[in-house]
Design a protein around this motif. Structure first.
Motif, PDB file in Angstrom:
ATOM      1  N   ALA A   1      42.857 -27.365 -53.657  1.00 51.29           N
ATOM      2  CA  ALA A   1      42.056 -26.209 -54.050  1.00 51.29           C
ATOM      3  C   ALA A   1      41.671 -26.292 -55.524  1.00 51.29           C
ATOM      4  O   ALA A   1      40.531 -25.988 -55.900  1.00 51.29           O
ATOM      5  N   LEU A   2      42.604 -26.695 -56.373  1.00 49.21           N
ATOM      6  CA  LEU A   2      42.301 -26.847 -57.796  1.00 49.21           C
ATOM      7  C   LEU A   2      41.197 -27.872 -58.000  1.00 49.21           C
ATOM      8  O   LEU A   2      40.256 -27.650 -58.775  1.00 49.21           O
ATOM      9  N   ALA A   3      41.299 -28.999 -57.304  1.00 47.83           N
ATOM     10  CA  ALA A   3      40.295 -30.060 -57.456  1.00 47.83           C
ATOM     11  C   ALA A   3      38.924 -29.592 -56.972  1.00 47.83           C
ATOM     12  O   ALA A   3      37.900 -29.880 -57.595  1.00 47.83           O
ATOM     13  N   ARG A   4      38.885 -28.879 -55.846  1.00 47.42           N
ATOM     14  CA  ARG A   4      37.601 -28.424 -55.301  1.00 47.42           C
ATOM     15  C   ARG A   4      36.900 -27.433 -56.214  1.00 47.42           C
ATOM     16  O   ARG A   4      35.675 -27.324 -56.197  1.00 47.42           O
ATOM     17  N   HIS A   5      37.661 -26.703 -56.997  1.00 53.43           N
ATOM     18  CA  HIS A   5      37.061 -25.734 -57.918  1.00 53.43           C
ATOM     19  C   HIS A   5      36.904 -26.305 -59.319  1.00 53.43           C
ATOM     20  O   HIS A   5      36.647 -25.559 -60.266  1.00 53.43           O
ATOM     21  N   GLY A   6      37.068 -27.630 -59.448  1.00 54.14           N
ATOM     22  CA  GLY A   6      36.824 -28.283 -60.719  1.00 54.14           C
ATOM     23  C   GLY A   6      37.864 -28.017 -61.777  1.00 54.14           C
ATOM     24  O   GLY A   6      37.592 -28.195 -62.971  1.00 54.14           O
ATOM     25  N   ALA A   7      39.075 -27.595 -61.381  1.00 59.32           N
ATOM     26  CA  ALA A   7      40.130 -27.295 -62.347  1.00 59.32           C
ATOM     27  C   ALA A   7      40.985 -28.528 -62.568  1.00 59.32           C
ATOM     28  O   ALA A   7      41.356 -29.211 -61.619  1.00 59.32           O
ATOM     29  N   ALA A   8      41.320 -28.802 -63.833  1.00 61.16           N
ATOM     30  CA  ALA A   8      42.180 -29.931 -64.158  1.00 61.16           C
ATOM     31  C   ALA A   8      43.651 -29.558 -64.056  1.00 61.16           C
ATOM     32  O   ALA A   8      44.522 -30.414 -64.200  1.00 61.16           O
TER      33      ALA A   8
END
Length: 704
Positions: free
Chosen positions: A661-668
């Motif tokens: 989910a973090l990756a899909r929302h562009g969060a590092a």
């Protein structure tokens, strides 16, 4: 303290070997199925491994592509029972950065033909199977299962449910075309695959892709240019490492395509063997893919970035500067401040050298962490900033280090030079200390995602290696810049007080931020491992205290006692790496519910706006937001008035679903805050440092 820092860095270097990245729930639900409930002696039937795969994840084909492992099934059958080769349905392509892999998503059935002997004994037969597979999304998890199925040997009887699954898999398997004319030739400049077969005549083809059985025949990620005319087909593909010196043997593979004949469309796949060094038609290469015909490679134009390189570099520089103000960096700032005070009377050249050495430690560590993240991304593992504090060994080691630094500042023990002799002939030791302080600054600062860093890190992790590492250099320059500036500008150094007896008191005062940080890390470990983790960390602190006491003994017995204390400390710390993490759930009495994608969708479907808090116990920014903005009465009132569904996703321990989910929302990394509108729609991503105004505005915009 230099030796203690070096010892701790050795511990950190070993942390990946013991960090737990496993999932608590399997991503694949596997079962052994058959198209018969009863088998007659001499019959040939099918057993199959059926996989139901979590949405967004995939398993692998016989040739996994650039990375991955094919699924394997071992059947335990009585003597005389024969098995054939596994039948693989046609695969799909899955891209991950510069890599392309081949496999299956949603569900797949992998049949194996089995023949019963003519003299098979009648009665029940229990078949045991052992299956292994790799399931991947942005990360990969190896899974396995021991499966059992009981059949009768007697009159042949169909298992309708199993037969339906197996028949569907057989229909999806490529047609075998042993008589198809096919040739493959070329070298490192490119391969040409030519095919001639009546099945292509009169059809309009699209989505044509060649999947070789052997990895390395072609560059899996390269585009495949297709030319089609009548019954002839030509594909121009990039050579893999097996073909760069030419095609030296026949190669078998599968051609997958969509065919339109009249008004009817069908998805088709054919298995063939291409002879080496042969061209079976004279079609010319297309200057570009035929209209409606394209390959499925990963060497596509990169998706547009929301920011460019110069913007990302500027954000990284600014984010590094702001990291100096983050609470998790304060203890290391205290160490830097102490160094400046101690060096007040030193030569300007030495002060400048210390500043540059500190900067080298900061920038070098950022480069190492950036390189590690890129390696993890290529390997299919999570590349998230701050993930090192998900390893309990690292948390426990940091807590022990902060505790020992505090004792050292209080004067309980001395390692190295005293304050009075600083600068009088031990410059190398001071420089080593400055370098290691820079290393520690980055390591402690990493879990704090300052404003502006998120976009820069997300950009860096999608770029080629050189561009990515350059962004990490800018981060390091930003973090080190204030200390280097003070070291180089004499006027700023002159603002510091003259050395004197007050320095001892100042050093003692700085011990308490170290103890405060150690307490925070103990709390983080309690969230990860529960009371057992805290117990073993306390034993590590006891053993390290014993080591400090043993330093005063001197002589051979003292050295033996110190060694025993160090071994006891390392032993207690290593136990934390082997403890099972606790499962963290949101309290049933809390207004915050446990996050899941389905729970968010249900809340939206019910007409409620949704606020999601991605957090972790080791994330100081998360705790600041939680105790500040998210506890503000005005924010809570808006949540209540707008009937906002509140969800919390806890990333304290490794969780591949949250990582995705973090990756899909562009969060590092964390924190990440999402506000969803009622009914449906994509969320708004809020900045990592919240204010009441930001949250209230986002909620009202979502509703209106």
């Amino acid at each position: 303290m230099t030796r203690l820092l070096a010892l701790f860095l050795m511990l950190v270097a070993s942390a990946p070997a013991v960090a737990q990245f496993g999932s608590t729930e399997p991503m694949v639900d596997a079962a052994l199925v058959s198209d018969r409930t009863s088998v007659a002696p001499g019959d040939t039937f099918h057993l199959a491994l059926h996989q139901q795969i979590t949405p967004g994840w995939h398993t692998y084909w016989r040739n996994p592509g650039d990375s991955g492992e094919p699924t394997r099934l071992e059947l335990s059958l009585p003597d005389g029972w024969r098995t054939g080769e596994m039948i693989w349905p046609a695969p799909h392509s899955y891209d991950l950065g510069p890599l392309t892999n081949y496999g299956y998503s949603a569900e797949v059935t992998l049949p194996v033909p089995v023949t019963a002997p003519d003299n098979a004994a009648e009665g029940p037969l229990t078949i045991n199977a052992f299956a292994t597979w790799l399931v991947c999304e942005d990360i990969c998890i190896p899974e396995e299962a021991e499966l059992t199925l009981t059949l009768d040997v007697g009159a042949s009887t169909v298992d309708r449910a199993g037969q339906a699954l197996i028949n569907q898999a057989l229909e999806q398997a490529p047609d075998r075309a042993p008589d198809m004319r096919a040739g493959l030739e070329g070298d490192s400049d490119g391969l040409v695959l030519t095919l001639s077969d009546p099945r292509f005549d009169g059809a309009s083809l699209s989505d044509v892709t060649f999947y070789p059985h052997d990895s390395g025949v072609i560059d899996h990620a390269a585009d495949q240019s297709v030319t089609h005319e009548g019954e002839n087909l030509r594909l121009d593909v990039a050579a893999g490492y097996l073909s760069r010196n030419g095609v030296d043997q026949a190669r078998t593979g599968v051609l997958v395509y969509t065919a339109r004949r009249g008004n009817e469309w069908s998805e088709e796949a054919v298995e063939f063997t291409a002879r080496e060094g042969l061209r079976v038609n004279e079609l010319a290469a297309s200057s570009s893919s035929v209209a409606g015909v394209s390959g499925q490679g990963a060497l596509r134009a990169p998706e547009p970035q929301s920011i460019g390189f110069l913007q990302a570099a500027g954000l990284a520089l600014l984010g590094g500067l702001i990291l100096n103000l983050m609470p998790c960096v304060f203890p290391v700032l205290s160490m830097k401040a102490l160094t400046l005070v101690e060096k007040r009377g030193a030569e300007r050249g030495e002060a400048r050298a210390l500043g540059l050495v500190f900067a080298a430690g900061v920038v070098g560590t950022f480069l190492v962490l950036g390189g590690l993240l890129l390696v993890l991304r290529v390997a299919g593992l999570p590349a998230l900033w701050g993930m090192q504090l998900q390893a309990p060994l690292v948390v426990a080691g940091l807590a022990t280090l902060m505790f020992l630094i505090g004792l050292n500042f209080l004067g309980v023990f001395e390692i190295g030079t005293s304050l009075q002799s600083v600068g009088s002939g031990v410059k190398d030791s001071g420089r080593r200390g400055a370098f290691l302080t820079g290393v520690l600054a980055v390591f402690v600062a990493a879990p704090c995602l300052a404003p502006f860093m998120t976009g820069a890190l997300a950009f860096a992790l999608t770029q080629p290696a050189l561009a990515s590492l350059t962004i990490f250099v800018f981060l390091g320059v930003g973090l080190a810049f204030p200390f280097v500036l003070v070291s180089f500008v004499p006027g700023l150094l002159n603002l510091l007080p003259r050395p004197g007896a007050w320095m001892t008191r100042f050093r003692e005062i700085l011990a308490f931020p170290m103890f405060a940080t150690a307490i925070w890390l103990v709390w983080v470990l309690s969230a990860q491992l529960g009371s057992d983790g805290v117990l073993w960390l306390m034993l590590a602190l006891l053993a390290s205290s014993f080591t400090v006491w043993a330093l005063r003994l001197g002589g051979p017995m003292g050295r033996i006692t110190v060694l025993a204390g160090v071994l006891l400390t390392l032993g207690a710390l290593s136990v934390t790496a082997r403890l099972e993490p606790v499962i963290r759930t949101v309290s049933g009495q809390s207004e915050w519910a446990q996050w899941s994608e389905s729970a968010v969708a249900e809340a939206q479907a019910a007409g409620r706006p949704v606020f999601v808090d991605f957090t972790a116990a080791w994330c100081v920014s998360c705790q600041v937001n939680k105790l500040g903005t998210l506890s503000d009465s005005r924010v809570r009132d808006v949540f209540a008035q707008q009937d906002v569904a509140l969800f919390r996703a806890d990333f304290t321990n490794r969780d591949p679903v949250i990582a995705d989910a973090l990756a899909r929302h562009g969060a590092a990394g964390v924190p990440l805050y999402l506000v969803y509108p009622p009914e449906s729609g994509d969320p708004e991503v809020l900045p990592p440092l919240l204010t009441s105004g930001i949250v209230i505005r986002a909620v009202n915009d979502a509703v209106n």
